[in-house]
Design an enzyme around this catalytic site. Structure first.
Site, PDB file in Angstrom:
ATOM      1  N   ALA A 197       0.819  -1.213   0.000  1.00 57.34           N
ATOM      2  CA  ALA A 197       0.000   0.000   0.000  1.00 57.34           C
ATOM      3  C   ALA A 197       0.855   1.266   0.000  1.00 57.34           C
ATOM      4  O   ALA A 197       0.446   2.295  -0.531  1.00 57.34           O
ATOM      5  CB  ALA A 197      -0.944   0.000   1.193  1.00 57.34           C
TER       6      ALA A 197
ATOM      7  N   SER B 201      -3.169  -3.576   0.548  1.00 60.21           N
ATOM      8  CA  SER B 201      -1.944  -4.179   1.074  1.00 60.21           C
ATOM      9  C   SER B 201      -2.195  -5.651   1.388  1.00 60.21           C
ATOM     10  O   SER B 201      -3.142  -5.982   2.097  1.00 60.21           O
ATOM     11  CB  SER B 201      -1.522  -3.447   2.352  1.00 60.21           C
ATOM     12  OG  SER B 201      -0.471  -4.163   2.981  1.00 60.21           O
TER      13      SER B 201
ATOM     14  N   THR C  52       9.534  -7.243 -12.796  1.00 59.07           N
ATOM     15  CA  THR C  52       8.973  -8.589 -12.865  1.00 59.07           C
ATOM     16  C   THR C  52       8.074  -8.860 -11.671  1.00 59.07           C
ATOM     17  O   THR C  52       8.475  -8.635 -10.528  1.00 59.07           O
ATOM     18  CB  THR C  52      10.116  -9.628 -12.894  1.00 59.07           C
ATOM     19  OG1 THR C  52      10.982  -9.312 -13.971  1.00 59.07           O
ATOM     20  CG2 THR C  52       9.568 -11.032 -13.046  1.00 59.07           C
TER      21      THR C  52
ATOM     22  N   CYS D  26       5.052   1.750  11.883  1.00 56.30           N
ATOM     23  CA  CYS D  26       6.133   2.426  11.184  1.00 56.30           C
ATOM     24  C   CYS D  26       6.621   3.650  11.946  1.00 56.30           C
ATOM     25  O   CYS D  26       7.624   4.237  11.593  1.00 56.30           O
ATOM     26  CB  CYS D  26       5.680   2.830   9.798  1.00 56.30           C
ATOM     27  SG  CYS D  26       4.032   3.502   9.783  1.00 56.30           S
TER      28      CYS D  26
HETATM   29  C1  LIG Z   1      -0.135  -0.819   6.559  1.00 56.55           C
HETATM   30  C2  LIG Z   1      -0.711   0.378   5.937  1.00 56.55           C
HETATM   31  C3  LIG Z   1      -0.092   0.996   4.845  1.00 56.55           C
HETATM   32  C4  LIG Z   1       1.220   0.514   4.286  1.00 56.55           C
HETATM   33  O1  LIG Z   1       1.047  -0.732   3.658  1.00 56.55           O
HETATM   34  P1  LIG Z   1       2.307  -1.603   3.238  1.00 56.55           P
HETATM   35  O2  LIG Z   1       1.696  -2.672   2.369  1.00 56.55           O
HETATM   36  O3  LIG Z   1       2.898  -2.147   4.493  1.00 56.55           O
HETATM   37  O4  LIG Z   1       3.235  -0.734   2.463  1.00 56.55           O
HETATM   38  C5  LIG Z   1      -0.697   2.097   4.301  1.00 56.55           C
HETATM   39  N1  LIG Z   1      -1.850   2.581   4.788  1.00 56.55           N
HETATM   40  C6  LIG Z   1      -2.476   2.000   5.821  1.00 56.55           C
HETATM   41  C7  LIG Z   1      -3.775   2.561   6.303  1.00 56.55           C
HETATM   42  C8  LIG Z   1      -1.942   0.893   6.431  1.00 56.55           C
HETATM   43  O5  LIG Z   1      -2.562   0.342   7.475  1.00 56.55           O
END
Ligand SMILES: *Cc1c(COP(=O)(O)O)cnc(C)c1O
Length: 384
Positions: free
Chosen positions: A74, A202, A242, A328
């Site tokens: 995501a 995601s 890829t 994060c």
């Molecule tokens: C976890 C999350 C992301 C990031 O997704 P990743 O696949 O880990 O890069 C972005 N937005 C929200 C709301 C999330 O919970």
């Protein structure tokens, strides 16, 4: 009770569903072909897996197969949606609208756009975490290319009114993007009904593998986002590189399972969430649930326990995996921007805790956790 720690951090990541792993395994062993190799059966076999996965992803959100591209997650999907569309709309349009409580990858993409000369409006939220739709309408100008509002918040579980937002954007002719990482597979989301133009997914938030995501781009959207990097032109030129058939088929299987089990999962999660919420609200004094009580995904409970620091509480709750907020940002000492936007002060934020409930959570675990939290919060309160 259990020697195994109880996992209650489903917003940070979800366990891989064993049914998903089973689908992925052959693509990590025998079916090793490059899905973009068109001259032999190894390539075709891998391509067939990716094609089916693409169909499974779009079926979950009511899109068509040529309307999604696979990405690494995501974070990448959000970057392509925000920056790619802003660049494609420039110079006619140079304005983007988002919300103060978005995920950091959306907010940081907007900061990067500001550094390149774009202007960004950050809508505020009320004490329940919801945006004011009049504010949104007022913020849209002829220079606005995109509105980005997340579906379900990762820290407090609040669900924005996507239907009304989609209607406003459609009426004003502005593209509507939603970061649906916490919503896809958990609540019904149909890109047609909600008038969504761009949607981020995601894999590891819906019981699929990490390192894969998808971006839905409505076929009729003009302009389409520009790619953020150059290469072989895979994924309709929008995302070169890829594809990993193992990760794609894993995301596809996760979406297929979510489509079939969504109601069952939702009932299970709501039941456990209500049980835990009632237990905590009646077992502890001076506790508040953060975010709207009605507009929320029940698998996310965010509490402030007055006078009990959450870092202390978490370390006392040794056999329970919990978090204060976004994974994060746990290395940064800055207080949560989401709780700040709700109007909580620093002391309240330091006393806040997120509890994530998911498909694999059991009744016994919730009973254990309720008992532990109530006992420890009340002990820490006496010491305070
Ligand atoms: C976890 C999350 C992301 C990031 O997704 P990743 O696949 O880990 O890069 C972005 N937005 C929200 C709301 C999330 O919970």
């Amino acid at each position: 009770m259990t020697k195994q720690p109880v996992y209650l951090d489903y917003q940070a990541t979800t366990p891989l569903d064993p049914r998903v792993l089973e689908v992925m395994m052959p693509y990590l062993t025998d079916k090793f072909g490059n899905p973009h190799s068109v001259n032999h059966t190894f390539g075709w076999e891998a391509e067939a897996g990716v094609d089916l996965a693409r169909k499974q992803v779009v079926d979950l959100i009511g899109a068509a197969s040529d309307e999604i591209i696979f990405t690494s997650g995501a974070t990448e999907s959000n970057n392509i949606a925000l920056k790619g569309l802003a660049y494609a709309s420039y110079p006619e349009k140079n304005h983007v609208i988002t919300v103060a409580t978005e995920h950091s990858c959306v907010l940081q993409s907007c900061r990067a756009l500001e550094k390149s000369g774009f202007s960004v409006t950050y809508l505020s939220v009320d004490e329940k975490g919801l945006i004011n739709l009049n504010d949104l309408e007022d913020a849209i100008t002829p220079k606005t290319s995109l509105v980005s509002v997340m579906a379900v918040n990762n820290e407090i579980g609040v669900q924005q009114d996507l239907k009304k937002i989609g209607e406003i954007c459609a009426a004003k002719g502005v593209a509507f993007h939603t970061d649906a990482a916490q919503a896809v597979g958990k609540i019904p989301l149909n890109v047609g009904d909600l008038k969504i133009d761009l949607l981020s997914i995601s894999g590891h938030k819906l019981y699929g593998p990490k390192g894969i995501g998808a971006l839905y781009v409505r076929e009729s959207l003009t302009p389409h986002p520009l790619p953020l990097f150059d290469g072989g032109g895979q994924e309709r030129g929008l995302r070169s590189g890829t594809l990993s058939p193992a990760l794609c088929t894993g995301l596809g299987a996760a979406c297929e399972i979510a489509r079939q089990d969504m109601e069952k999962d939702f009932e299970h999660i709501s039941g456990l969430s209500d049980k835990l919420k009632q237990a905590i609200l009646s077992g502890v004094e001076n506790v508040r649930l953060n975010g709207s009580e009605t507009h929320r995904f029940p698998g996310n409970l965010n509490f402030t326990f007055e006078d009990v620091r959450s870092d202390q509480l978490i370390s006392e709750l040794r056999h329970i995996a919990l978090s204060t907020g976004a994974a994060c940002s746990t290395e940064k000492p800055t207080p949560s921007h989401v709780l700040t936007a709700l109007g909580l002060n620093r002391r309240q934020i330091d006393c806040s805790l997120r509890i994530g409930i998911g498909r694999m959570t059991s009744v016994a675990e919730i009973d254990y956790v309720a008992d532990q939290i109530i006992t420890i919060v009340n002990t820490l309160k006496q010491q305070a």
